[in-house]
Design an enzyme around this catalytic site. Structure first.
Site, mmCIF file in Angstrom:
data_model
loop_
_atom_site.group_PDB
_atom_site.id
_atom_site.type_symbol
_atom_site.label_atom_id
_atom_site.label_comp_id
_atom_site.label_asym_id
_atom_site.label_seq_id
_atom_site.Cartn_x
_atom_site.Cartn_y
_atom_site.Cartn_z
ATOM 1 N N SER A 25 0.846 -1.200 -0.108
ATOM 2 C CA SER A 25 -0.089 0.084 -0.126
ATOM 3 C C SER A 25 1.047 1.102 -0.050
ATOM 4 O O SER A 25 0.494 2.391 0.111
ATOM 5 C CB SER A 25 -0.943 0.030 1.269
ATOM 6 N N ASN A 112 -1.626 -2.041 13.485
ATOM 7 C CA ASN A 112 -3.001 -1.649 13.649
ATOM 8 C C ASN A 112 -3.357 -0.359 14.254
ATOM 9 O O ASN A 112 -4.106 0.357 13.896
ATOM 10 C CB ASN A 112 -3.785 -3.014 14.306
ATOM 11 N N HIS A 158 -38.929 25.671 -9.390
ATOM 12 C CA HIS A 158 -38.819 24.699 -10.571
ATOM 13 C C HIS A 158 -38.081 25.412 -11.846
ATOM 14 O O HIS A 158 -38.515 25.082 -13.101
ATOM 15 C CB HIS A 158 -40.458 24.495 -10.992
ATOM 16 N N SER A 279 -13.060 27.056 -27.257
ATOM 17 C CA SER A 279 -13.028 25.756 -27.891
ATOM 18 C C SER A 279 -12.210 25.692 -29.311
ATOM 19 O O SER A 279 -11.716 26.709 -29.701
ATOM 20 C CB SER A 279 -14.617 25.995 -28.587
ATOM 21 N N LYS A 285 -16.647 30.794 -28.230
ATOM 22 C CA LYS A 285 -16.941 30.111 -27.078
ATOM 23 C C LYS A 285 -16.149 30.618 -25.726
ATOM 24 O O LYS A 285 -14.888 30.849 -26.094
ATOM 25 C CB LYS A 285 -16.988 28.637 -27.047
ATOM 26 N N ASN A 287 -16.313 28.893 -22.353
ATOM 27 C CA ASN A 287 -16.640 27.686 -21.436
ATOM 28 C C ASN A 287 -16.583 27.718 -19.833
ATOM 29 O O ASN A 287 -15.279 28.079 -19.617
ATOM 30 C CB ASN A 287 -16.223 26.339 -22.295
ATOM 31 N N GLU A 292 -18.241 23.141 -14.554
ATOM 32 C CA GLU A 292 -18.509 22.013 -14.544
ATOM 33 C C GLU A 292 -17.845 20.754 -14.133
ATOM 34 O O GLU A 292 -18.390 20.127 -13.676
ATOM 35 C CB GLU A 292 -18.469 21.695 -16.279
ATOM 36 N N TYR A 319 -9.228 -5.712 13.278
ATOM 37 C CA TYR A 319 -8.647 -5.340 12.169
ATOM 38 C C TYR A 319 -8.744 -6.395 11.164
ATOM 39 O O TYR A 319 -8.621 -7.443 11.317
ATOM 40 C CB TYR A 319 -7.140 -4.816 12.321
ATOM 41 N N LYS A 327 -8.037 4.317 2.798
ATOM 42 C CA LYS A 327 -7.422 5.557 2.474
ATOM 43 C C LYS A 327 -7.787 6.282 1.029
ATOM 44 O O LYS A 327 -7.881 7.356 0.781
ATOM 45 C CB LYS A 327 -5.697 5.095 2.365
HETATM 46 N N1 ARG Z 1 -0.998 -0.982 5.612
HETATM 47 C C1 ARG Z 1 -1.951 -1.662 6.625
HETATM 48 C C2 ARG Z 1 -3.308 -0.793 6.685
HETATM 49 O O1 ARG Z 1 -3.006 0.150 5.657
HETATM 50 C C3 ARG Z 1 -1.392 -1.150 8.051
HETATM 51 C C4 ARG Z 1 -2.025 -2.269 9.099
HETATM 52 C C5 ARG Z 1 -1.428 -3.655 8.955
HETATM 53 N N2 ARG Z 1 -1.963 -4.383 9.822
HETATM 54 C C6 ARG Z 1 -1.866 -5.844 9.724
HETATM 55 N N3 ARG Z 1 -2.323 -6.691 10.622
HETATM 56 N N4 ARG Z 1 -1.577 -6.493 8.537
HETATM 57 O O2 ARG Z 1 -4.041 -1.303 6.982
#
Ligand code: ARG
Length: 460
Positions: A25, A112, A158, A279, A285, A287, A292, A319, A327
């Site tokens: 990640s 966690n 309306h 445009s 134009k 715009n 938008e 968890y 995220k």
């Molecule tokens: N990269 C993990 C997350 O964003 C961090 C927590 C990982 N915890 C675990 N028990 N593998 O959730």
């Protein structure tokens, strides 16, 4: 065989390429690297002060974290996908920098509670930026309201001409909406501001950690009371994403109005060249692309809130790795919202109002018919329902003749209701119509000016 350095002990093989790819990640959570360092600093200091690790080791760790912080600042920090996420990347780098002492940082902590802490800190900062952005937009709207407390435009229901209103009043309507958005973000912030740190993996820890200390260092009001809750809920992110959806909807409505008002058919406002696009084929134009795009970004924000909610539903405590997917949607929603707020503030600030066009439009569509009905009630003491009916007949007459209400002669008027007098014409102008709407919260210029100073005081 290159086993995982963090947990390789019980493993016979390193993760396959696909395992690494789905698991990593770092490309996403590198965005809260700064918050991760802050969390680790607070934890390390606490470990040193409580004697859980030696003061020397704590000092070494803090030194190393400082070095990492400057590497993050100058862009030299090596993000490595083989270390999966930001937490393990920082720890790996710390080990390279300070050696064995780095291995003591994770005492009494888990990724966690670490990730829950980092994410809360990030969302808290994001809320603060959004609140600043909203206040700036409110200020821009109040400035326009001050300049246009008397500028008359058609008010619509309306999207049909309803009654004349002032442009200032219209601007202040959005100020109210954005104020409630701020209330929602502030609410979320208040509930968010408790520290998960020290919940460890899920059950707490046997080390004599001081959670009050780390909570205080990180600017949290208190430690969270339940370790399972601390590592497993993401309602703070959900609340924020949901506040963002409502705010984005408000921005989208204003954006839609700007699009409509900029059209040749309305021509109520004009955006400057540097806030419009041309445009490639049609030379005439200009715009309103920014408006938008703000309207469109609402979809991304709504999608983020739904993605997060769907991801959380059905997860058992505590968890689960599913939660790593929390995220991206939040980052995207916040990015979209911040960009929209900035672009909207620029447009509102730079908007030129075509008062004449607004005034002409305000007088069309029999916009003072309600004023006529009210006159019949006030002066002739008619019940409102009867006055409504009589006015409807007069509107039909004017429509048949192809003229405005105030162009009907007194004789025309009296052919429908013989008690009508010359005095009726005083209420048929759009100026007198808006001037008469003096009830609390009404559109009369004097009420708008009062509200402008109310907001100016509040936004100071
Ligand atoms: N990269 C993990 C997350 O964003 C961090 C927590 C990982 N915890 C675990 N028990 N593998 O959730």
């Amino acid at each position: 065989m290159n086993k995982n350095k963090m947990w390789g002990g019980r493993f016979g093989a390193s993760p396959s390429e696909i395992m690494q790819e789905i698991n990593a990640s770092i490309d996403t959570d590198r965005r809260f690297a700064a918050q991760d360092i802050d969390g680790s600093r607070a934890h390390a200091r606490m470990l040193g002060e409580t004697g859980i690790i030696s003061r020397e080791d704590a000092a070494k760790i803090l030194d190393g974290l400082n070095t990492i912080a400057s590497e993050l600042d100058d862009g030299s920090f090596p993000y490595r996908v083989e270390f999966e996420d930001i937490h393990l990347n920082v720890e790996a780098r710390l080990t390279e920098l300070i050696g064995a002492a780095a291995g003591r940082l994770h005492t009494g902590r888990s990724r966690n509670d670490q990730v829950a802490t980092d994410f809360r800190l990030w969302v808290r900062d994001a809320i603060d930026r959004v609140l600043t952005g909203l206040a700036a937009l409110q200020t821009a709207l109040v400035d326009q309201a001050e300049n246009h407390a008397e500028t008359i435009m058609p008010g619509f229901t309306h999207l049909q001409t309803a009654q004349p209103v002032t442009f200032g009043h219209h601007c202040l309507a959005y100020v109210e909406m954005f104020e409630r958005d701020m209330g929602r973000f502030s609410d979320a912030r208040r509930r968010l501001n408790e520290s998960p740190l020290g919940a460890a993996a899920l059950a707490g820890t046997s080390f004599p950690i001081d959670r009050d200390m780390t909570a205080k260092t990180l600017g949290f009001d208190a430690p969270m009371r339940n370790s399972l809750d601390a590592v497993s809920d993401r309602d703070f992110a959900l609340e924020t994403a949901n506040a963002a959806t409502i705010c984005a909807a408000h921005l989208s409505r204003l954006a839609e109005e700007i699009v409509v008002w900029c059209s040749a058919q309305f021509a109520f406002v004009q955006l400057p060249d540097d806030l419009t696009t041309g445009s490639s084929i049609m030379p005439q134009k200009r715009n309103p692309d920014a408006a938008e795009l703000i309207r469109a970004k609402t979809g991304r924000v709504n999608g983020a809130a739904i993605a997060l909610l769907t991801m959380m539903k059905g997860l058992p405590l505590a968890y689960s790795k599913d939660m790593q997917e929390d995220k991206q949607p939040v980052f995207d929603a916040v990015d979209s919202l911040e960009l929209s707020l900035t672009a909207m503030t620029a447009m509102i600030t730079a908007l030129t109002v075509h008062k004449d066009n607004m005034a002409v439009a305000a007088a069309q569509g029999f916009s003072t018919a309600t004023d006529l009905a009210d006159w019949l009630v006030r002066v002739l003491k008619m019940p409102f329902r009867d006055a409504h009916h009589t006015t409807g007949t007069l509107v039909a007459l004017a429509e048949k003749k192809g003229i405005a209400l105030d162009a009907l002669t007194l004789q025309d008027m009296q052919s429908v209701e013989k008690r009508i007098t010359e005095d009726v014409y005083s209420v048929l102008s759009v100026e007198n119509s808006v001037k008469s709407r003096v009830s609390a919260g009404g559109t009369a210029p004097e009420r708008v000016r009062e509200m402008v100073s109310f907001w100016q005081n509040r936004l100071k």
